[in-house]
Every structure is written in C-alpha cells, then in structure tokens.
Design a protein around this motif. Structure first.
Motif, PDB file in Angstrom:
ATOM      1  N   UNK A 228       1.203   8.546   7.468  1.00 24.89           N
ATOM      2  CA  UNK A 228       0.666   7.734   8.561  1.00 24.89           C
ATOM      3  C   UNK A 228       0.825   6.232   8.306  1.00 24.89           C
ATOM      4  N   UNK A 229       1.402   5.860   7.165  1.00 27.96           N
ATOM      5  CA  UNK A 229       1.610   4.463   6.812  1.00 27.96           C
ATOM      6  C   UNK A 229       3.001   4.002   7.223  1.00 27.96           C
ATOM      7  N   UNK A 230       3.107   2.737   7.605  1.00 31.99           N
ATOM      8  CA  UNK A 230       4.405   2.108   7.851  1.00 31.99           C
ATOM      9  C   UNK A 230       5.156   2.026   6.518  1.00 31.99           C
ATOM     10  N   UNK A 231       6.463   1.993   6.575  1.00 30.86           N
ATOM     11  CA  UNK A 231       7.276   1.910   5.345  1.00 30.86           C
ATOM     12  C   UNK A 231       6.893   0.712   4.484  1.00 30.86           C
ATOM     13  N   UNK A 232       6.537  -0.421   5.104  1.00 34.78           N
ATOM     14  CA  UNK A 232       6.210  -1.648   4.371  1.00 34.78           C
ATOM     15  C   UNK A 232       4.699  -1.880   4.252  1.00 34.78           C
ATOM     16  N   UNK A 233       3.911  -0.826   4.408  1.00 35.60           N
ATOM     17  CA  UNK A 233       2.451  -0.951   4.394  1.00 35.60           C
ATOM     18  C   UNK A 233       1.941  -1.375   3.019  1.00 35.60           C
ATOM     19  N   UNK A 234       0.694  -1.856   3.035  1.00 33.38           N
ATOM     20  CA  UNK A 234      -0.016  -2.240   1.814  1.00 33.38           C
ATOM     21  C   UNK A 234      -1.366  -1.538   1.823  1.00 33.38           C
ATOM     22  N   UNK A 235      -1.735  -0.973   0.674  1.00 31.80           N
ATOM     23  CA  UNK A 235      -3.072  -0.417   0.486  1.00 31.80           C
ATOM     24  C   UNK A 235      -3.700  -1.149  -0.688  1.00 31.80           C
TER      25      UNK A 235
ATOM     26  N   UNK B 176       2.201  -1.196  -2.626  1.00 26.74           N
ATOM     27  CA  UNK B 176       3.096  -1.640  -1.560  1.00 26.74           C
ATOM     28  C   UNK B 176       4.158  -0.594  -1.271  1.00 26.74           C
ATOM     29  N   UNK B 177       4.307  -0.309   0.012  1.00 25.68           N
ATOM     30  CA  UNK B 177       5.307   0.668   0.433  1.00 25.68           C
ATOM     31  C   UNK B 177       4.760   2.081   0.381  1.00 25.68           C
ATOM     32  N   UNK B 178       5.356   2.923   1.180  1.00 29.68           N
ATOM     33  CA  UNK B 178       4.866   4.293   1.320  1.00 29.68           C
ATOM     34  C   UNK B 178       4.910   5.075   0.001  1.00 29.68           C
ATOM     35  N   UNK B 179       5.922   4.825  -0.841  1.00 30.49           N
ATOM     36  CA  UNK B 179       6.039   5.554  -2.111  1.00 30.49           C
ATOM     37  C   UNK B 179       4.879   5.225  -3.055  1.00 30.49           C
ATOM     38  N   UNK B 180       4.553   3.939  -3.223  1.00 29.86           N
ATOM     39  CA  UNK B 180       3.426   3.561  -4.079  1.00 29.86           C
ATOM     40  C   UNK B 180       2.102   4.037  -3.488  1.00 29.86           C
ATOM     41  N   UNK B 181       1.975   3.963  -2.178  1.00 28.06           N
ATOM     42  CA  UNK B 181       0.749   4.419  -1.523  1.00 28.06           C
ATOM     43  C   UNK B 181       0.581   5.924  -1.725  1.00 28.06           C
ATOM     44  N   UNK B 182       1.659   6.662  -1.614  1.00 32.88           N
ATOM     45  CA  UNK B 182       1.597   8.108  -1.844  1.00 32.88           C
ATOM     46  C   UNK B 182       1.090   8.394  -3.262  1.00 32.88           C
ATOM     47  N   UNK B 183       1.644   7.716  -4.273  1.00 35.66           N
ATOM     48  CA  UNK B 183       1.220   7.935  -5.658  1.00 35.66           C
ATOM     49  C   UNK B 183      -0.258   7.583  -5.835  1.00 35.66           C
ATOM     50  N   UNK B 184      -0.685   6.487  -5.238  1.00 35.14           N
ATOM     51  CA  UNK B 184      -2.098   6.094  -5.297  1.00 35.14           C
ATOM     52  C   UNK B 184      -2.987   7.179  -4.684  1.00 35.14           C
TER      53      UNK B 184
END
Length: 120
Positions: free
Chosen positions: A34-41, A49-57
């Motif tokens: 549900x996050x944009x590719x360039x999203x920040x959490x 930063x980015x969907x890959x790092x957000x997924x790992x988090x």
C-alpha cells in the motif's frame, strides 16, 4: 484517558484501510504493497525509505513479541492526512502502548507513515 473516535473504518482512504488490515495480522507483504515506491516510514526516529526498506521494517518490527492491536481513534486532518491511534497490548516492555500512525496519502498510496507515541 484515551478518547475513542467514532469515525467509521470505511471512511478511511483505501490505502490506509488496506495497510491496517494487513498490519494487524502481520502480513508485511500485503502491508508494504500500500506504500508508494518512494515512500518513507518513520518509527522511533528511524527512517525507512522505499518499499523494500519499509517491507523489511514491517516484517521485523515487534516480531519478538506477542501482542494484540485495537484501533481506538481516527482523525482526518485533510484529504491527504490521517491519524489512526492504535492500542497495543502484549509481552513487550510496559505491556501497553498507544501509538499514532500518521499517514500522508498521495495518489491513492501511502507516501509517508510516521509512528509515534500517542499525543507526542
């Protein structure tokens, strides 16, 4: 004392509803979609930063604890900004936490998510 908000879940943007549904059952694959590719959490001052790092988090955060999650409040700031307050109860230090999930929505996706202690 926590104020409970009566705003119905179906009034939340689809990206927020989808994220929360997946997050509560700890489905990091679905939640991160549900996050944009360039999203920040941001959680506890740490940025992802980015969907890959957000997924790992999302996959790793709190994985060592058992807990339940309950939505106890929702505030619409404007069309692009929403705050959802969640109450977590579990085996983590302190046993209870109320967290604000501050969402920024852009083009039907989560562009930013900031997780902070409720009221901070």
């Amino acid at each position: 004392m926590t104020q409970h908000n009566s705003l119905r879940s179906d009034l939340l943007p689809a990206a927020v509803r989808g994220f929360l549904a997946a997050h509560v059952v700890r489905d990091a694959d679905a939640a991160s979609s549900f996050f944009a590719e360039d999203a920040v959490a941001v959680d506890q001052g740490e940025s992802f930063r980015g969907r890959e790092q957000i997924h790992a988090f999302l996959r790793d955060a709190g994985s060592e604890f058992e807990y339940t999650t309950e939505r106890i409040g929702t505030t619409r700031i404007d069309d692009g900004h929403w705050v959802v307050t969640l109450r977590l109860e579990g085996t983590f230090p302190g046993g209870v936490a109320e967290l604000d999930y501050r969402f920024t929505i852009r083009r039907d996706a989560v562009a930013e998510l900031v997780i902070a202690n409720h009221g901070s």
